[in-house]
Design an enzyme around this catalytic site. Structure first.
Site, PDB file in Angstrom:
ATOM      1  N   ASP A 232       0.848  -1.196   0.000  1.00 33.14           N
ATOM      2  CA  ASP A 232       0.000   0.000   0.000  1.00 33.14           C
ATOM      3  C   ASP A 232       0.883   1.245   0.000  1.00 33.14           C
ATOM      4  OD1 ASP A 232      -2.045   1.847   0.350  1.00 33.14           O
ATOM      5  OD2 ASP A 232      -3.083   0.664   1.884  1.00 33.14           O
ATOM      6  N   HIS A 326      -9.647  -1.148  -7.853  1.00 33.34           N
ATOM      7  CA  HIS A 326      -9.366   0.050  -7.046  1.00 33.34           C
ATOM      8  C   HIS A 326      -8.379   0.978  -7.733  1.00 33.34           C
ATOM      9  CE1 HIS A 326      -8.924   2.446  -3.411  1.00 33.34           C
ATOM     10  NE2 HIS A 326      -7.627   2.221  -3.403  1.00 33.34           N
TER      11      HIS A 326
HETATM   12  C1  HEM Z   1      -9.160   0.520   3.353  1.00 33.07           C
HETATM   13  C2  HEM Z   1      -9.175   1.315   2.302  1.00 33.07           C
HETATM   14  C3  HEM Z   1      -8.155   1.246   1.209  1.00 33.07           C
HETATM   15  C4  HEM Z   1      -7.286   0.251   0.882  1.00 33.07           C
HETATM   16  C5  HEM Z   1      -7.116  -1.096   1.544  1.00 33.07           C
HETATM   17  C6  HEM Z   1      -6.516   0.715  -0.248  1.00 33.07           C
HETATM   18  C7  HEM Z   1      -5.527  -0.023  -0.861  1.00 33.07           C
HETATM   19  C8  HEM Z   1      -4.830   0.390  -1.973  1.00 33.07           C
HETATM   20  C9  HEM Z   1      -3.852  -0.402  -2.663  1.00 33.07           C
HETATM   21  C10 HEM Z   1      -3.434  -1.806  -2.265  1.00 33.07           C
HETATM   22  C11 HEM Z   1      -3.402   0.326  -3.692  1.00 33.07           C
HETATM   23  C12 HEM Z   1      -2.378  -0.128  -4.746  1.00 33.07           C
HETATM   24  C13 HEM Z   1      -0.976   0.186  -4.330  1.00 33.07           C
HETATM   25  C14 HEM Z   1      -0.710   1.640  -4.173  1.00 33.07           C
HETATM   26  O1  HEM Z   1      -0.584   2.382  -5.137  1.00 33.07           O
HETATM   27  O2  HEM Z   1      -0.660   2.066  -3.029  1.00 33.07           O
HETATM   28  C15 HEM Z   1      -4.059   1.598  -3.655  1.00 33.07           C
HETATM   29  C16 HEM Z   1      -3.852   2.625  -4.535  1.00 33.07           C
HETATM   30  C17 HEM Z   1      -4.469   3.840  -4.467  1.00 33.07           C
HETATM   31  N1  HEM Z   1      -5.447   4.205  -3.605  1.00 33.07           N
HETATM   32 FE1  HEM Z   1      -6.239   3.071  -2.141  1.00 33.07          FE
HETATM   33  N2  HEM Z   1      -6.930   1.971  -0.586  1.00 33.07           N
HETATM   34  C18 HEM Z   1      -7.928   2.332   0.284  1.00 33.07           C
HETATM   35  C19 HEM Z   1      -8.612   3.529   0.294  1.00 33.07           C
HETATM   36  C20 HEM Z   1      -8.385   4.568  -0.562  1.00 33.07           C
HETATM   37  C21 HEM Z   1      -9.064   5.832  -0.524  1.00 33.07           C
HETATM   38  C22 HEM Z   1     -10.170   6.220   0.452  1.00 33.07           C
HETATM   39  C23 HEM Z   1      -8.514   6.597  -1.500  1.00 33.07           C
HETATM   40  C24 HEM Z   1      -8.826   8.027  -1.886  1.00 33.07           C
HETATM   41  C25 HEM Z   1     -10.017   8.571  -1.825  1.00 33.07           C
HETATM   42  C26 HEM Z   1      -7.501   5.812  -2.158  1.00 33.07           C
HETATM   43  C27 HEM Z   1      -6.714   6.253  -3.193  1.00 33.07           C
HETATM   44  C28 HEM Z   1      -5.770   5.504  -3.832  1.00 33.07           C
HETATM   45  C29 HEM Z   1      -4.956   6.003  -4.914  1.00 33.07           C
HETATM   46  C30 HEM Z   1      -4.967   7.428  -5.472  1.00 33.07           C
HETATM   47  C31 HEM Z   1      -4.140   4.955  -5.323  1.00 33.07           C
HETATM   48  C32 HEM Z   1      -3.101   4.982  -6.436  1.00 33.07           C
HETATM   49  C33 HEM Z   1      -3.766   4.690  -7.745  1.00 33.07           C
HETATM   50  C34 HEM Z   1      -2.769   4.670  -8.873  1.00 33.07           C
HETATM   51  O3  HEM Z   1      -1.924   3.777  -8.944  1.00 33.07           O
HETATM   52  O4  HEM Z   1      -2.815   5.591  -9.714  1.00 33.07           O
HETATM   53  N3  HEM Z   1      -7.448   4.587  -1.562  1.00 33.07           N
HETATM   54  N4  HEM Z   1      -4.930   1.621  -2.601  1.00 33.07           N
END
Ligand code: HEM
Length: 421
Positions: A232, A326
Protein backbone atom coordinates in the site's frame (compact mmCIF):
# COMPACT_ATOMS: atom_id res chain seq x y z
CA UNK A 1 17.09 11.05 26.75
CA UNK A 2 20.63 10.74 25.41
CA UNK A 3 23.12 13.57 25.63
CA UNK A 4 25.18 15.25 22.95
CA UNK A 5 27.48 12.24 22.62
CA UNK A 6 24.69 10.06 21.39
CA UNK A 7 23.68 12.73 18.92
CA UNK A 8 26.99 12.39 17.16
CA UNK A 9 25.88 8.99 15.86
CA UNK A 10 22.64 10.40 14.60
CA UNK A 11 21.69 11.12 11.07
CA UNK A 12 19.56 14.11 10.35
CA UNK A 13 17.00 14.00 7.56
CA UNK A 14 15.06 16.93 6.20
CA UNK A 15 12.09 16.12 4.02
CA UNK A 16 11.49 19.36 2.24
CA UNK A 17 10.01 17.90 -0.90
CA UNK A 18 13.20 18.54 -2.82
CA UNK A 19 15.94 16.10 -3.71
CA UNK A 20 19.25 17.09 -2.22
CA UNK A 21 17.63 19.30 0.37
CA UNK A 22 19.92 21.98 1.71
CA UNK A 23 19.88 24.38 4.62
CA UNK A 24 19.58 21.69 7.26
CA UNK A 25 20.06 22.60 10.89
CA UNK A 26 22.65 20.01 11.83
CA UNK A 27 23.30 19.17 15.47
CA UNK A 28 26.77 18.83 16.96
CA UNK A 29 28.70 16.30 14.94
CA UNK A 30 25.62 15.02 13.15
CA UNK A 31 25.81 14.10 9.50
CA UNK A 32 23.34 15.68 7.13
CA UNK A 33 21.99 13.24 4.60
CA UNK A 34 19.89 14.46 1.74
CA UNK A 35 17.34 12.17 0.15
CA UNK A 36 18.20 10.44 -3.07
CA UNK A 37 15.83 10.19 -5.98
CA UNK A 38 17.36 6.95 -7.21
CA UNK A 39 16.04 4.49 -4.63
CA UNK A 40 12.46 3.20 -4.85
CA UNK A 41 9.95 5.21 -2.84
CA UNK A 42 8.32 4.00 0.33
CA UNK A 43 4.70 4.63 1.26
CA UNK A 44 5.23 8.35 1.49
CA UNK A 45 6.93 8.41 -1.85
CA UNK A 46 10.18 9.29 -0.11
CA UNK A 47 13.43 7.47 0.23
CA UNK A 48 15.51 6.49 3.21
CA UNK A 49 18.79 4.73 3.75
CA UNK A 50 17.84 3.42 7.19
CA UNK A 51 19.02 0.07 8.43
CA UNK A 52 17.68 -1.71 11.48
CA UNK A 53 20.81 -0.83 13.48
CA UNK A 54 20.33 2.92 13.37
CA UNK A 55 16.56 3.17 13.57
CA UNK A 56 16.77 4.98 16.91
CA UNK A 57 19.43 7.40 15.70
CA UNK A 58 17.57 8.84 12.76
CA UNK A 59 16.34 12.36 13.23
CA UNK A 60 13.95 14.52 11.23
CA UNK A 61 14.55 18.27 11.20
CA UNK A 62 11.62 20.13 12.76
CA UNK A 63 12.49 23.55 11.35
CA UNK A 64 12.01 24.17 7.65
CA UNK A 65 9.59 25.22 4.94
CA UNK A 66 7.18 22.37 5.59
CA UNK A 67 6.31 20.33 8.65
CA UNK A 68 8.45 17.22 8.12
CA UNK A 69 5.73 14.75 9.11
CA UNK A 70 3.95 15.36 5.82
CA UNK A 71 6.54 13.81 3.54
CA UNK A 72 8.78 11.79 5.86
CA UNK A 73 9.04 8.06 5.19
CA UNK A 74 6.25 6.12 6.90
CA UNK A 75 7.11 5.39 10.52
CA UNK A 76 6.13 2.22 12.36
CA UNK A 77 3.91 3.93 14.97
CA UNK A 78 1.47 6.79 14.50
CA UNK A 79 -0.93 8.47 16.93
CA UNK A 80 -3.40 11.02 15.65
CA UNK A 81 -5.27 13.02 18.29
CA UNK A 82 -7.85 15.78 17.87
CA UNK A 83 -8.75 18.44 20.41
CA UNK A 84 -11.55 20.95 20.93
CA UNK A 85 -10.89 24.27 22.65
CA UNK A 86 -12.81 24.91 25.85
CA UNK A 87 -15.58 27.53 25.68
CA UNK A 88 -14.19 31.05 25.92
CA UNK A 89 -10.68 30.13 24.79
CA UNK A 90 -8.89 33.17 23.35
CA UNK A 91 -6.48 33.58 20.45
CA UNK A 92 -3.75 34.31 23.02
CA UNK A 93 -4.34 30.95 24.70
CA UNK A 94 -4.21 29.08 21.39
CA UNK A 95 -1.07 31.00 20.49
CA UNK A 96 0.52 29.93 23.76
CA UNK A 97 -0.49 26.32 23.13
CA UNK A 98 0.92 26.21 19.60
CA UNK A 99 4.12 27.83 20.87
CA UNK A 100 4.42 25.08 23.47
CA UNK A 101 3.63 22.41 20.89
CA UNK A 102 6.31 23.83 18.55
CA UNK A 103 8.85 23.73 21.35
CA UNK A 104 7.88 20.19 22.35
CA UNK A 105 8.11 19.08 18.72
CA UNK A 106 11.55 20.62 18.20
CA UNK A 107 12.88 19.16 21.46
CA UNK A 108 11.50 15.63 21.20
CA UNK A 109 12.28 15.33 17.49
CA UNK A 110 15.89 16.15 18.35
CA UNK A 111 15.86 13.37 20.95
CA UNK A 112 16.30 15.77 23.83
CA UNK A 113 14.56 15.89 27.19
CA UNK A 114 11.91 18.51 27.74
CA UNK A 115 13.15 21.55 29.64
CA UNK A 116 10.76 20.92 32.50
CA UNK A 117 8.48 18.13 33.61
CA UNK A 118 9.93 15.43 31.39
CA UNK A 119 8.45 12.06 32.46
CA UNK A 120 11.53 10.15 31.20
CA UNK A 121 9.26 7.82 29.26
CA UNK A 122 11.70 7.74 26.35
CA UNK A 123 14.90 8.19 28.38
CA UNK A 124 17.86 6.64 26.57
CA UNK A 125 16.01 6.35 23.26
CA UNK A 126 17.10 8.24 20.17
CA UNK A 127 14.74 10.43 18.15
CA UNK A 128 13.65 7.38 16.11
CA UNK A 129 12.48 9.53 13.18
CA UNK A 130 9.87 11.17 15.37
CA UNK A 131 7.70 13.71 13.61
CA UNK A 132 5.14 15.90 15.31
CA UNK A 133 2.67 17.46 12.90
CA UNK A 134 0.17 20.13 13.90
CA UNK A 135 -3.07 20.97 12.12
CA UNK A 136 -6.11 23.14 12.69
CA UNK A 137 -9.74 22.60 11.80
CA UNK A 138 -12.15 25.15 10.36
CA UNK A 139 -14.10 25.01 13.64
CA UNK A 140 -11.14 26.53 15.51
CA UNK A 141 -11.14 29.58 13.27
CA UNK A 142 -14.88 29.98 13.73
CA UNK A 143 -14.60 29.74 17.53
CA UNK A 144 -11.76 32.29 17.60
CA UNK A 145 -13.75 34.78 15.53
CA UNK A 146 -11.48 34.20 12.53
CA UNK A 147 -14.09 32.82 10.13
CA UNK A 148 -12.85 35.20 7.46
CA UNK A 149 -9.55 33.31 7.54
CA UNK A 150 -11.08 29.94 6.65
CA UNK A 151 -9.53 28.96 3.32
CA UNK A 152 -11.91 27.56 0.69
CA UNK A 153 -9.83 24.37 0.82
CA UNK A 154 -10.89 23.89 4.46
CA UNK A 155 -14.60 23.79 3.59
CA UNK A 156 -16.29 20.65 4.96
CA UNK A 157 -15.92 17.53 2.85
CA UNK A 158 -19.14 16.50 1.10
CA UNK A 159 -21.00 13.38 2.20
CA UNK A 160 -20.01 10.34 0.17
CA UNK A 161 -22.08 7.32 -0.79
CA UNK A 162 -22.04 4.63 1.91
CA UNK A 163 -20.36 6.84 4.51
CA UNK A 164 -21.05 5.45 7.99
CA UNK A 165 -19.41 8.23 9.98
CA UNK A 166 -19.39 8.65 13.74
CA UNK A 167 -19.29 12.45 14.27
CA UNK A 168 -17.71 12.09 17.72
CA UNK A 169 -14.78 10.18 16.19
CA UNK A 170 -14.09 12.82 13.57
CA UNK A 171 -13.45 16.54 13.00
CA UNK A 172 -11.98 18.72 15.78
CA UNK A 173 -10.48 22.16 16.35
CA UNK A 174 -6.84 21.08 16.42
CA UNK A 175 -4.88 17.92 15.71
CA UNK A 176 -1.45 16.49 16.34
CA UNK A 177 0.09 13.51 14.60
CA UNK A 178 2.98 11.97 16.54
CA UNK A 179 4.74 9.30 14.50
CA UNK A 180 8.02 7.50 15.11
CA UNK A 181 9.84 4.25 14.56
CA UNK A 182 9.56 3.56 18.29
CA UNK A 183 6.22 3.43 20.08
CA UNK A 184 7.60 4.84 23.33
CA UNK A 185 9.19 7.80 21.59
CA UNK A 186 5.92 8.65 19.83
CA UNK A 187 3.93 8.20 23.05
CA UNK A 188 6.38 10.35 25.02
CA UNK A 189 5.85 13.20 22.55
CA UNK A 190 2.09 12.70 22.48
CA UNK A 191 1.82 12.80 26.29
CA UNK A 192 3.74 16.07 26.39
CA UNK A 193 1.51 17.55 23.69
CA UNK A 194 -1.59 16.39 25.57
CA UNK A 195 -0.39 17.82 28.87
CA UNK A 196 0.18 21.19 27.20
CA UNK A 197 -3.25 21.05 25.55
CA UNK A 198 -5.07 20.42 28.82
CA UNK A 199 -4.93 24.13 29.77
CA UNK A 200 -7.38 25.18 27.06
CA UNK A 201 -8.53 22.02 25.27
CA UNK A 202 -10.29 18.74 25.80
CA UNK A 203 -9.28 15.78 23.68
CA UNK A 204 -11.99 14.84 21.19
CA UNK A 205 -10.62 11.56 19.85
CA UNK A 206 -7.42 9.61 19.30
CA UNK A 207 -6.47 6.81 16.94
CA UNK A 208 -3.42 4.58 17.39
CA UNK A 209 -1.81 3.05 14.34
CA UNK A 210 1.09 0.92 13.31
CA UNK A 211 2.98 0.04 10.15
CA UNK A 212 5.86 -2.21 9.21
CA UNK A 213 9.08 -1.54 11.09
CA UNK A 214 11.94 -0.60 8.78
CA UNK A 215 14.00 -3.53 10.01
CA UNK A 216 11.31 -6.12 9.30
CA UNK A 217 10.79 -5.36 5.61
CA UNK A 218 12.83 -6.92 2.79
CA UNK A 219 14.62 -3.60 2.37
CA UNK A 220 14.30 -0.37 4.34
CA UNK A 221 12.56 1.26 1.39
CA UNK A 222 10.06 -1.53 0.71
CA UNK A 223 6.43 -0.52 0.38
CA UNK A 224 4.48 -1.27 3.59
CA UNK A 225 1.65 -3.82 3.65
CA UNK A 226 -1.82 -3.18 5.00
CA UNK A 227 -4.07 -5.62 6.90
CA UNK A 228 -5.55 -6.93 3.63
CA UNK A 229 -2.03 -8.06 2.80
CA UNK A 230 -1.50 -5.61 -0.05
CA UNK A 231 1.49 -3.41 -0.71
CA UNK A 232 0.00 0.00 0.00
CA UNK A 233 1.70 3.16 -1.24
CA UNK A 234 3.18 2.05 -4.57
CA UNK A 235 1.36 4.65 -6.67
CA UNK A 236 2.16 7.63 -4.44
CA UNK A 237 3.79 10.67 -6.04
CA UNK A 238 7.54 10.46 -5.65
CA UNK A 239 9.29 12.99 -3.50
CA UNK A 240 11.74 15.01 -5.52
CA UNK A 241 9.61 15.01 -8.65
CA UNK A 242 8.08 18.21 -9.94
CA UNK A 243 4.62 16.77 -9.34
CA UNK A 244 5.23 16.08 -5.66
CA UNK A 245 5.34 19.63 -4.29
CA UNK A 246 2.43 20.67 -6.51
CA UNK A 247 0.37 17.76 -5.23
CA UNK A 248 1.12 18.13 -1.56
CA UNK A 249 1.85 21.74 -0.61
CA UNK A 250 -0.16 24.94 -0.85
CA UNK A 251 1.60 27.05 -3.52
CA UNK A 252 2.77 30.65 -3.25
CA UNK A 253 -0.28 31.93 -5.07
CA UNK A 254 -2.80 29.61 -3.46
CA UNK A 255 -5.03 30.47 -0.51
CA UNK A 256 -4.22 32.70 2.45
CA UNK A 257 -0.59 33.59 3.13
CA UNK A 258 -0.59 31.77 6.48
CA UNK A 259 -1.12 28.44 4.64
CA UNK A 260 1.58 28.79 1.96
CA UNK A 261 3.87 25.80 2.24
CA UNK A 262 1.24 24.03 4.34
CA UNK A 263 -0.94 21.13 3.29
CA UNK A 264 -4.40 19.71 3.93
CA UNK A 265 -4.87 16.42 5.74
CA UNK A 266 -7.91 14.29 5.04
CA UNK A 267 -8.24 11.60 7.69
CA UNK A 268 -10.64 8.71 7.24
CA UNK A 269 -10.92 5.81 9.63
CA UNK A 270 -11.73 2.97 7.25
CA UNK A 271 -12.74 -0.36 8.74
CA UNK A 272 -11.84 -3.38 6.66
CA UNK A 273 -14.43 -6.16 6.58
CA UNK A 274 -11.64 -8.68 6.92
CA UNK A 275 -13.86 -11.73 7.42
CA UNK A 276 -15.59 -10.98 4.10
CA UNK A 277 -12.27 -10.25 2.43
CA UNK A 278 -10.87 -13.58 3.62
CA UNK A 279 -13.61 -15.45 1.72
CA UNK A 280 -12.03 -14.32 -1.58
CA UNK A 281 -9.20 -16.38 -3.01
CA UNK A 282 -5.99 -14.62 -3.92
CA UNK A 283 -6.82 -14.01 -7.58
CA UNK A 284 -10.22 -12.56 -6.67
CA UNK A 285 -8.54 -10.26 -4.15
CA UNK A 286 -6.04 -9.18 -6.81
CA UNK A 287 -8.88 -8.38 -9.21
CA UNK A 288 -10.44 -6.09 -6.58
CA UNK A 289 -7.27 -4.00 -6.35
CA UNK A 290 -5.80 -4.52 -9.83
CA UNK A 291 -2.39 -5.58 -8.55
CA UNK A 292 -0.59 -8.81 -7.68
CA UNK A 293 -0.93 -9.28 -3.93
CA UNK A 294 2.62 -10.43 -3.25
CA UNK A 295 4.71 -8.34 -5.67
CA UNK A 296 2.40 -5.33 -6.01
CA UNK A 297 2.79 -5.46 -9.82
CA UNK A 298 -0.19 -4.24 -11.85
CA UNK A 299 -2.24 -7.06 -13.39
CA UNK A 300 -1.30 -5.64 -16.81
CA UNK A 301 2.24 -6.95 -16.17
CA UNK A 302 5.72 -5.83 -15.13
CA UNK A 303 7.03 -5.14 -11.64
CA UNK A 304 5.74 -3.15 -8.68
CA UNK A 305 6.66 0.20 -10.19
CA UNK A 306 5.66 -0.54 -13.80
CA UNK A 307 2.92 1.86 -14.91
CA UNK A 308 -0.44 0.06 -15.12
CA UNK A 309 -1.77 -0.43 -18.66
CA UNK A 310 -5.49 0.15 -18.31
CA UNK A 311 -6.13 -0.56 -22.01
CA UNK A 312 -4.64 -4.07 -21.93
CA UNK A 313 -6.85 -7.12 -22.43
CA UNK A 314 -6.11 -10.71 -21.44
CA UNK A 315 -6.05 -13.54 -23.97
CA UNK A 316 -9.64 -14.32 -23.04
CA UNK A 317 -10.72 -10.78 -23.91
CA UNK A 318 -11.21 -9.40 -20.40
CA UNK A 319 -9.62 -6.20 -19.16
CA UNK A 320 -6.33 -7.16 -17.47
CA UNK A 321 -7.11 -4.59 -14.77
CA UNK A 322 -10.86 -5.02 -14.21
CA UNK A 323 -13.25 -2.11 -14.67
CA UNK A 324 -14.01 -1.85 -10.95
CA UNK A 325 -10.44 -2.37 -9.77
CA UNK A 326 -9.37 0.05 -7.05
CA UNK A 327 -6.28 1.35 -8.84
CA UNK A 328 -8.22 1.99 -12.06
CA UNK A 329 -10.91 3.93 -10.22
CA UNK A 330 -8.40 5.84 -8.08
CA UNK A 331 -5.91 6.64 -10.85
CA UNK A 332 -5.26 10.30 -11.63
CA UNK A 333 -6.03 9.81 -15.30
CA UNK A 334 -9.57 8.72 -14.41
CA UNK A 335 -10.08 11.58 -11.94
CA UNK A 336 -9.21 14.78 -13.78
CA UNK A 337 -5.60 14.43 -12.68
CA UNK A 338 -6.52 14.36 -8.96
CA UNK A 339 -3.47 13.20 -6.98
CA UNK A 340 -2.88 12.77 -3.25
CA UNK A 341 -0.05 11.65 -0.98
CA UNK A 342 -1.32 8.68 1.06
CA UNK A 343 0.27 7.93 4.43
CA UNK A 344 -1.73 5.25 6.17
CA UNK A 345 -1.30 3.45 9.45
CA UNK A 346 -3.02 0.16 10.27
CA UNK A 347 -5.20 -0.27 13.33
CA UNK A 348 -6.37 -3.44 15.03
CA UNK A 349 -8.59 -2.75 18.04
CA UNK A 350 -9.75 -6.30 18.73
CA UNK A 351 -13.08 -7.87 17.89
CA UNK A 352 -16.45 -6.16 17.86
CA UNK A 353 -19.43 -7.58 19.70
CA UNK A 354 -20.45 -9.42 16.50
CA UNK A 355 -17.08 -11.17 16.48
CA UNK A 356 -15.70 -9.35 13.44
CA UNK A 357 -12.35 -7.53 13.55
CA UNK A 358 -12.40 -3.85 14.46
CA UNK A 359 -9.49 -3.26 12.15
CA UNK A 360 -8.51 -1.36 9.08
CA UNK A 361 -6.74 1.67 7.80
CA UNK A 362 -6.11 5.05 9.42
CA UNK A 363 -6.14 6.62 5.98
CA UNK A 364 -4.36 9.96 5.74
CA UNK A 365 -4.10 11.89 2.52
CA UNK A 366 -2.08 15.10 2.17
CA UNK A 367 -2.75 17.48 -0.67
CA UNK A 368 -2.69 21.14 -1.68
CA UNK A 369 -6.49 21.23 -1.96
CA UNK A 370 -8.90 18.43 -1.01
CA UNK A 371 -11.49 19.71 -3.50
CA UNK A 372 -9.18 18.78 -6.37
CA UNK A 373 -7.64 15.80 -4.55
CA UNK A 374 -9.35 13.46 -2.09
CA UNK A 375 -12.92 14.59 -2.82
CA UNK A 376 -12.77 13.91 -6.55
CA UNK A 377 -11.22 10.48 -6.03
CA UNK A 378 -13.53 9.44 -3.20
CA UNK A 379 -16.62 10.54 -5.12
CA UNK A 380 -15.65 8.01 -7.79
CA UNK A 381 -14.46 5.27 -5.42
CA UNK A 382 -17.62 5.36 -3.30
CA UNK A 383 -19.74 4.43 -6.30
CA UNK A 384 -17.52 2.43 -8.62
CA UNK A 385 -14.70 0.79 -6.64
CA UNK A 386 -15.14 -2.95 -6.03
CA UNK A 387 -13.11 -2.48 -2.84
CA UNK A 388 -16.04 -0.49 -1.37
CA UNK A 389 -17.81 -3.78 -0.69
CA UNK A 390 -15.06 -4.72 1.75
CA UNK A 391 -14.57 -1.44 3.64
CA UNK A 392 -16.56 1.09 5.69
CA UNK A 393 -15.62 4.73 6.21
CA UNK A 394 -16.37 5.23 9.91
CA UNK A 395 -14.78 8.60 10.78
CA UNK A 396 -13.62 11.65 8.88
CA UNK A 397 -11.69 14.83 9.57
CA UNK A 398 -10.10 17.64 7.59
CA UNK A 399 -7.27 19.75 8.98
CA UNK A 400 -5.10 22.57 7.65
CA UNK A 401 -1.54 21.41 8.24
CA UNK A 402 0.39 24.57 9.04
CA UNK A 403 3.52 25.42 7.06
CA UNK A 404 6.85 24.77 8.74
CA UNK A 405 8.71 27.44 10.71
CA UNK A 406 12.26 28.64 11.19
CA UNK A 407 14.34 28.19 14.32
CA UNK A 408 13.21 30.67 16.96
CA UNK A 409 9.75 30.86 15.43
CA UNK A 410 6.63 28.78 16.05
CA UNK A 411 4.01 27.13 13.86
CA UNK A 412 1.10 29.31 12.75
CA UNK A 413 2.53 32.64 13.89
CA UNK A 414 1.33 34.38 10.75
CA UNK A 415 -2.24 33.33 11.49
CA UNK A 416 -2.23 33.90 15.23
CA UNK A 417 -0.22 37.14 15.33
CA UNK A 418 -0.15 38.56 11.86
CA UNK A 419 -3.85 38.53 11.11
CA UNK A 420 -3.42 35.66 8.66
CA UNK A 421 -3.93 36.86 5.11
C1 HEM B 1 -9.16 0.52 3.35
C2 HEM B 1 -9.17 1.31 2.30
C3 HEM B 1 -8.15 1.25 1.21
C4 HEM B 1 -7.29 0.25 0.88
C5 HEM B 1 -7.12 -1.10 1.54
C6 HEM B 1 -6.52 0.71 -0.25
C7 HEM B 1 -5.53 -0.02 -0.86
C8 HEM B 1 -4.83 0.39 -1.97
C9 HEM B 1 -3.85 -0.40 -2.66
C10 HEM B 1 -3.43 -1.81 -2.27
C11 HEM B 1 -3.40 0.33 -3.69
C12 HEM B 1 -2.38 -0.13 -4.75
C13 HEM B 1 -0.98 0.19 -4.33
C14 HEM B 1 -0.71 1.64 -4.17
O1 HEM B 1 -0.58 2.38 -5.14
O2 HEM B 1 -0.66 2.07 -3.03
C15 HEM B 1 -4.06 1.60 -3.65
C16 HEM B 1 -3.85 2.62 -4.54
C17 HEM B 1 -4.47 3.84 -4.47
N1 HEM B 1 -5.45 4.21 -3.60
FE1 HEM B 1 -6.24 3.07 -2.14
N2 HEM B 1 -6.93 1.97 -0.59
C18 HEM B 1 -7.93 2.33 0.28
C19 HEM B 1 -8.61 3.53 0.29
C20 HEM B 1 -8.39 4.57 -0.56
C21 HEM B 1 -9.06 5.83 -0.52
C22 HEM B 1 -10.17 6.22 0.45
C23 HEM B 1 -8.51 6.60 -1.50
C24 HEM B 1 -8.83 8.03 -1.89
C25 HEM B 1 -10.02 8.57 -1.82
C26 HEM B 1 -7.50 5.81 -2.16
C27 HEM B 1 -6.71 6.25 -3.19
C28 HEM B 1 -5.77 5.50 -3.83
C29 HEM B 1 -4.96 6.00 -4.91
C30 HEM B 1 -4.97 7.43 -5.47
C31 HEM B 1 -4.14 4.96 -5.32
C32 HEM B 1 -3.10 4.98 -6.44
C33 HEM B 1 -3.77 4.69 -7.75
C34 HEM B 1 -2.77 4.67 -8.87
O3 HEM B 1 -1.92 3.78 -8.94
O4 HEM B 1 -2.82 5.59 -9.71
N3 HEM B 1 -7.45 4.59 -1.56
N4 HEM B 1 -4.93 1.62 -2.60
Amino acid sequence: MPGAGALSRRRLFAYTGAVGATGLAVGAGATALATSGSAPPNAAGSTSTASAADVGDEQLAFYGTHQPGVAAPAQSHGFLAAFDVKPGTTIAQVKSLVQQWSSIAATTMAGRSLASGDDAMAYGRGPSSLSVTVGIGASLLTKLGLSHQIPPALAPLPAFLNDALDPAAGDGDLCVLAAANDGLVATHALRALQRAAASCCTQRWQVNGFADAAGSMPTPTSTPRNLMGQLDGTGNPRQGTAAFDGTVYVPENGGPAWMRGGSYLVFRKIRMLLDDWDTLDRSAQEAVIGRDKLSGAPLSGGGEFTAPDYAKFTASGALAIPAGAHIRQAAAQNNNGATILRRAFNYYDGLRSDGTPDAGLLFMAFQADPATGFTIIQQRLAGADTLSTFIRHEASALFAILPGCDQGDYLGRQLLEGGGV
